[in-house]
Design a protein around this motif. Structure first.
Motif, PDB file in Angstrom:
ATOM      1  N   ASP A  37     -21.407   0.565 -13.569  1.00 34.26           N
ATOM      2  CA  ASP A  37     -20.430   0.942 -12.547  1.00 34.26           C
ATOM      3  C   ASP A  37     -19.347  -0.120 -12.397  1.00 34.26           C
ATOM      4  O   ASP A  37     -18.323   0.133 -11.767  1.00 34.26           O
ATOM      5  CB  ASP A  37     -21.148   1.136 -11.195  1.00 34.26           C
ATOM      6  CG  ASP A  37     -20.220   1.600 -10.090  1.00 34.26           C
ATOM      7  OD1 ASP A  37     -19.630   2.698 -10.256  1.00 34.26           O
ATOM      8  OD2 ASP A  37     -20.047   0.871  -9.092  1.00 34.26           O
ATOM      9  N   TYR A  43     -23.110 -15.946  -1.037  1.00 35.80           N
ATOM     10  CA  TYR A  43     -23.331 -14.522  -0.724  1.00 35.80           C
ATOM     11  C   TYR A  43     -23.927 -14.376   0.667  1.00 35.80           C
ATOM     12  O   TYR A  43     -24.281 -15.367   1.290  1.00 35.80           O
ATOM     13  CB  TYR A  43     -24.232 -13.853  -1.767  1.00 35.80           C
ATOM     14  CG  TYR A  43     -25.686 -14.308  -1.795  1.00 35.80           C
ATOM     15  CD1 TYR A  43     -26.677 -13.587  -1.137  1.00 35.80           C
ATOM     16  CD2 TYR A  43     -26.061 -15.472  -2.473  1.00 35.80           C
ATOM     17  CE1 TYR A  43     -27.999 -14.007  -1.158  1.00 35.80           C
ATOM     18  CE2 TYR A  43     -27.375 -15.883  -2.505  1.00 35.80           C
ATOM     19  CZ  TYR A  43     -28.338 -15.159  -1.850  1.00 35.80           C
ATOM     20  OH  TYR A  43     -29.652 -15.569  -1.876  1.00 35.80           O
ATOM     21  N   ALA A  88     -21.012   2.842  -4.555  1.00 35.02           N
ATOM     22  CA  ALA A  88     -21.145   2.913  -3.088  1.00 35.02           C
ATOM     23  C   ALA A  88     -19.826   2.514  -2.457  1.00 35.02           C
ATOM     24  O   ALA A  88     -19.547   1.331  -2.277  1.00 35.02           O
ATOM     25  CB  ALA A  88     -22.263   1.991  -2.625  1.00 35.02           C
ATOM     26  N   SER A 146     -35.848 -11.802  -6.567  1.00 31.16           N
ATOM     27  CA  SER A 146     -34.867 -12.351  -5.624  1.00 31.16           C
ATOM     28  C   SER A 146     -34.883 -13.875  -5.720  1.00 31.16           C
ATOM     29  O   SER A 146     -35.625 -14.444  -6.513  1.00 31.16           O
ATOM     30  CB  SER A 146     -35.193 -11.889  -4.200  1.00 31.16           C
ATOM     31  OG  SER A 146     -36.547 -12.192  -3.913  1.00 31.16           O
ATOM     32  N   ARG A 147     -34.061 -14.526  -4.903  1.00 38.26           N
ATOM     33  CA  ARG A 147     -34.009 -16.000  -4.935  1.00 38.26           C
ATOM     34  C   ARG A 147     -35.198 -16.567  -4.155  1.00 38.26           C
ATOM     35  O   ARG A 147     -35.892 -17.458  -4.608  1.00 38.26           O
ATOM     36  CB  ARG A 147     -32.685 -16.456  -4.302  1.00 38.26           C
ATOM     37  CG  ARG A 147     -32.144 -17.776  -4.827  1.00 38.26           C
ATOM     38  CD  ARG A 147     -30.732 -17.971  -4.302  1.00 38.26           C
ATOM     39  NE  ARG A 147     -30.731 -17.884  -2.864  1.00 38.26           N
ATOM     40  CZ  ARG A 147     -30.804 -18.929  -2.049  1.00 38.26           C
ATOM     41  NH1 ARG A 147     -30.861 -20.143  -2.531  1.00 38.26           N
ATOM     42  NH2 ARG A 147     -30.806 -18.758  -0.744  1.00 38.26           N
ATOM     43  N   SER A 148     -35.443 -15.990  -2.962  1.00 37.39           N
ATOM     44  CA  SER A 148     -36.550 -16.482  -2.126  1.00 37.39           C
ATOM     45  C   SER A 148     -37.716 -15.477  -2.195  1.00 37.39           C
ATOM     46  O   SER A 148     -37.517 -14.313  -2.548  1.00 37.39           O
ATOM     47  CB  SER A 148     -36.080 -16.641  -0.682  1.00 37.39           C
ATOM     48  OG  SER A 148     -35.566 -15.421  -0.210  1.00 37.39           O
ATOM     49  N   ALA A 187     -24.856  -2.145 -10.992  1.00 35.50           N
ATOM     50  CA  ALA A 187     -23.865  -1.769  -9.978  1.00 35.50           C
ATOM     51  C   ALA A 187     -23.519  -2.971  -9.107  1.00 35.50           C
ATOM     52  O   ALA A 187     -22.988  -2.824  -8.018  1.00 35.50           O
ATOM     53  CB  ALA A 187     -24.397  -0.624  -9.111  1.00 35.50           C
ATOM     54  N   LEU A 231     -33.091  -8.241  -4.062  1.00 36.42           N
ATOM     55  CA  LEU A 231     -33.879  -7.477  -3.076  1.00 36.42           C
ATOM     56  C   LEU A 231     -33.295  -7.674  -1.686  1.00 36.42           C
ATOM     57  O   LEU A 231     -34.001  -7.900  -0.708  1.00 36.42           O
ATOM     58  CB  LEU A 231     -35.337  -7.934  -3.104  1.00 36.42           C
ATOM     59  CG  LEU A 231     -36.175  -7.433  -4.290  1.00 36.42           C
ATOM     60  CD1 LEU A 231     -37.566  -8.052  -4.261  1.00 36.42           C
ATOM     61  CD2 LEU A 231     -36.268  -5.907  -4.278  1.00 36.42           C
ATOM     62  N   GLY A 232     -31.939  -7.633  -1.619  1.00 35.02           N
ATOM     63  CA  GLY A 232     -31.271  -7.787  -0.330  1.00 35.02           C
ATOM     64  C   GLY A 232     -31.123  -6.432   0.346  1.00 35.02           C
ATOM     65  O   GLY A 232     -31.961  -5.531   0.188  1.00 35.02           O
ATOM     66  N   THR A 233     -30.025  -6.280   1.094  1.00 34.03           N
ATOM     67  CA  THR A 233     -29.785  -5.045   1.842  1.00 34.03           C
ATOM     68  C   THR A 233     -29.861  -3.833   0.910  1.00 34.03           C
ATOM     69  O   THR A 233     -30.542  -2.844   1.207  1.00 34.03           O
ATOM     70  CB  THR A 233     -28.386  -5.097   2.484  1.00 34.03           C
ATOM     71  OG1 THR A 233     -28.260  -6.325   3.201  1.00 34.03           O
ATOM     72  CG2 THR A 233     -28.145  -3.928   3.406  1.00 34.03           C
ATOM     73  N   LEU A 234     -29.177  -3.899  -0.215  1.00 33.29           N
ATOM     74  CA  LEU A 234     -29.092  -2.732  -1.102  1.00 33.29           C
ATOM     75  C   LEU A 234     -30.319  -2.618  -1.998  1.00 33.29           C
ATOM     76  O   LEU A 234     -30.905  -1.544  -2.133  1.00 33.29           O
ATOM     77  CB  LEU A 234     -27.822  -2.820  -1.962  1.00 33.29           C
ATOM     78  CG  LEU A 234     -26.501  -2.936  -1.188  1.00 33.29           C
ATOM     79  CD1 LEU A 234     -25.325  -2.995  -2.153  1.00 33.29           C
ATOM     80  CD2 LEU A 234     -26.335  -1.762  -0.225  1.00 33.29           C
ATOM     81  N   ARG A 274     -19.599  -9.919   6.010  1.00 34.29           N
ATOM     82  CA  ARG A 274     -19.571  -8.913   4.938  1.00 34.29           C
ATOM     83  C   ARG A 274     -20.133  -7.587   5.473  1.00 34.29           C
ATOM     84  O   ARG A 274     -20.681  -7.543   6.587  1.00 34.29           O
ATOM     85  CB  ARG A 274     -20.392  -9.391   3.739  1.00 34.29           C
ATOM     86  CG  ARG A 274     -21.868  -9.427   4.035  1.00 34.29           C
ATOM     87  CD  ARG A 274     -22.676 -10.062   2.935  1.00 34.29           C
ATOM     88  NE  ARG A 274     -24.065  -9.642   3.084  1.00 34.29           N
ATOM     89  CZ  ARG A 274     -24.587  -8.590   2.486  1.00 34.29           C
ATOM     90  NH1 ARG A 274     -23.863  -7.848   1.680  1.00 34.29           N
ATOM     91  NH2 ARG A 274     -25.841  -8.246   2.682  1.00 34.29           N
ATOM     92  N   LYS A 287     -40.550 -12.798  -1.289  1.00 35.85           N
ATOM     93  CA  LYS A 287     -40.529 -11.640  -0.376  1.00 35.85           C
ATOM     94  C   LYS A 287     -41.846 -10.901  -0.439  1.00 35.85           C
ATOM     95  O   LYS A 287     -42.559 -10.968  -1.447  1.00 35.85           O
ATOM     96  CB  LYS A 287     -39.468 -10.631  -0.819  1.00 35.85           C
ATOM     97  CG  LYS A 287     -38.092 -11.160  -0.949  1.00 35.85           C
ATOM     98  CD  LYS A 287     -37.102 -10.272  -0.221  1.00 35.85           C
ATOM     99  CE  LYS A 287     -35.710 -10.830  -0.262  1.00 35.85           C
ATOM    100  NZ  LYS A 287     -35.512 -12.102   0.353  1.00 35.85           N
TER     101      LYS A 287
END
Ligand code: NDP
Ligand code: OXD
Length: 321
Positions: free
Chosen positions: A260, A321, A287, A170-172, A234, A148-151, A93, A174
């Motif tokens: 969005d 994902y 984006a 998030s899932r895990s 979004a 709370l991933g890349t974006l 991805r 952080k």
């Protein structure tokens, strides 16, 4: 020896997803590798070792017997995950600074728009009304970022720099400097209770479908200077229960929403979101994936893969994902 061909399947329907534009960019960066823009009656599907795709029809990728890698030309892979005949090869991805920066712009723009009472100020201008309301500082507003991933992590950091109180879910578990982090179902309520503006940047998976519903909205904080909580989504339209969003905007459970993405895109002309006074709507362009950046990203990954290196940003089919 011939390099394995790259098949391009692009069904976006908007200016950014012009198939010819993507083909030109891929031709520029792929050297002597054949790039076939599908449909192409003269192209033998057996030649394709790589596919670069946006919203391929279910079953379309199964027609290529020798695929080694599929590159999704966006960050979200929900459309591909829904294809039960998807070839069992690595699916890569998009996770690049260009896309991340664009999403952070969108999130900052919309958080600031609600925080700085822009809808009220624009209406005042139209009505030639010089009646500013008192403005509270950013530090009085808690923004909660789902995903709370890349974006999500980048947007959360930018909001923090703007002075907002920021938490994330998030899932895990952080740890992110300056961001209060929550994870998993057990910590969702605590996250919601402190959130005045909810930003959703989750991927659409079986676990997250319709997570944005009345039950969740009614747990958001109602005691902020905003008066009522605000939703900004979004991620994907499938994350939201659209009837609940409209009903919650009507009865004040939500004060406003920036949306969005929608369950049906393009949004049909009779959709109520178009005209709802408390909705700020954009046509799934928070984006864009940029053809220049992403064609280079894919070409680099193919070169590295063929030299024996590892692919980056490979999707975990079990998580979706
Ligand atoms: P990532 O995979 O990097 O991050 C996903 C985040 O969501 C992770 O923090 C993950 O948790 C969290 N998450 C996933 N499932 C759950 C769950 N069940 N419960 C709690 N948290 C969960 O994705 P990106 O940040 O790159 O992208 C997010 C989404 O944004 C994309 O999937 C896409 O749908 C959307 N998008 C929209 C665009 C637009 O223009 N509107 C443009 C680009 C993307 P963990 O960290 O623990 O894995
Ligand atoms: C993406 C998107 O997933 O543009 O990249 O929606």
């Amino acid at each position: 020896m011939h390099k394995g061909a790259l098949a391009l399947l692009i069904h976006g329907g908007t200016e950014n997803w012009s198939p010819q534009r993507w083909k030109r960019r891929f031709d520029d960066v792929c050297g002597d590798r054949r790039v076939a823009l599908l449909p192409d009656a003269g192209f033998d599907p057996a030649e394709a070792q790589y596919a670069a795709v946006w919203k391929p029809a279910p079953g379309e990728l199964a027609a290529f017997p020798n695929l080694r890698v599929i590159f999704n030309l966006g960050a979200g892979v929900d459309a591909l995950m829904a294809d039960s005949s998807l070839p069992k090869v690595p699916l890569v991805r998009v996770a690049v600074g260009d896309l991340t920066g664009r999403m952070t712009e969108y999130v900052a723009l919309h958080v600031l728009m609600h925080h700085r009472q822009e809808p009220y100020l624009r209406a005042s201008q139209r009505e030639k009304r010089w009646q500013p309301k008192a403005q509270w500082p950013a530090g009085e507003i808690s923004v909660g970022v789902m995903g709370l991933g890349t974006l999500g992590s980048n947007a959360a950091g930018a909001l923090r720099h703007l002075g907002f109180r920021v938490s994330g879910w998030s899932r895990s578990a952080k740890e992110i400097d300056g961001i209060e982090c929550f994870h998993g179902h057990a910590q969702l309520d605590a996250f919601l209770q402190r959130t005045d503006i909810l930003v959703c940047l989750l991927p659409l998976t079986p676990d997250t479908r319709h997570i944005l519903n009345r039950g969740l909205f009614s747990k958001l904080n109602r005691n902020s200077p905003l008066g009522a909580p605000v939703l900004i989504n979004a991620g994907r339209g499938g994350l939201q229960n659209e009837a609940d969003i409209l009903a919650c905007l009507d009865d004040g459970t939500l004060g406003a929403a920036s949306l969005d993405v929608f369950a049906e895109e393009p949004l049909p002309p009779d959709g109520r979101f178009w005209t709802h006074p408390n909705v700020v709507l954009t046509p799934h362009n928070a984006a864009d994936t940029d053809p220049d950046e992403i064609s280079k990203y894919v070409a680099r990954q193919i070169e590295r893969f063929e030299a024996g290196g590892a692919l980056e940003n490979v999707v975990d089919p079990a998580r979706g994902y």
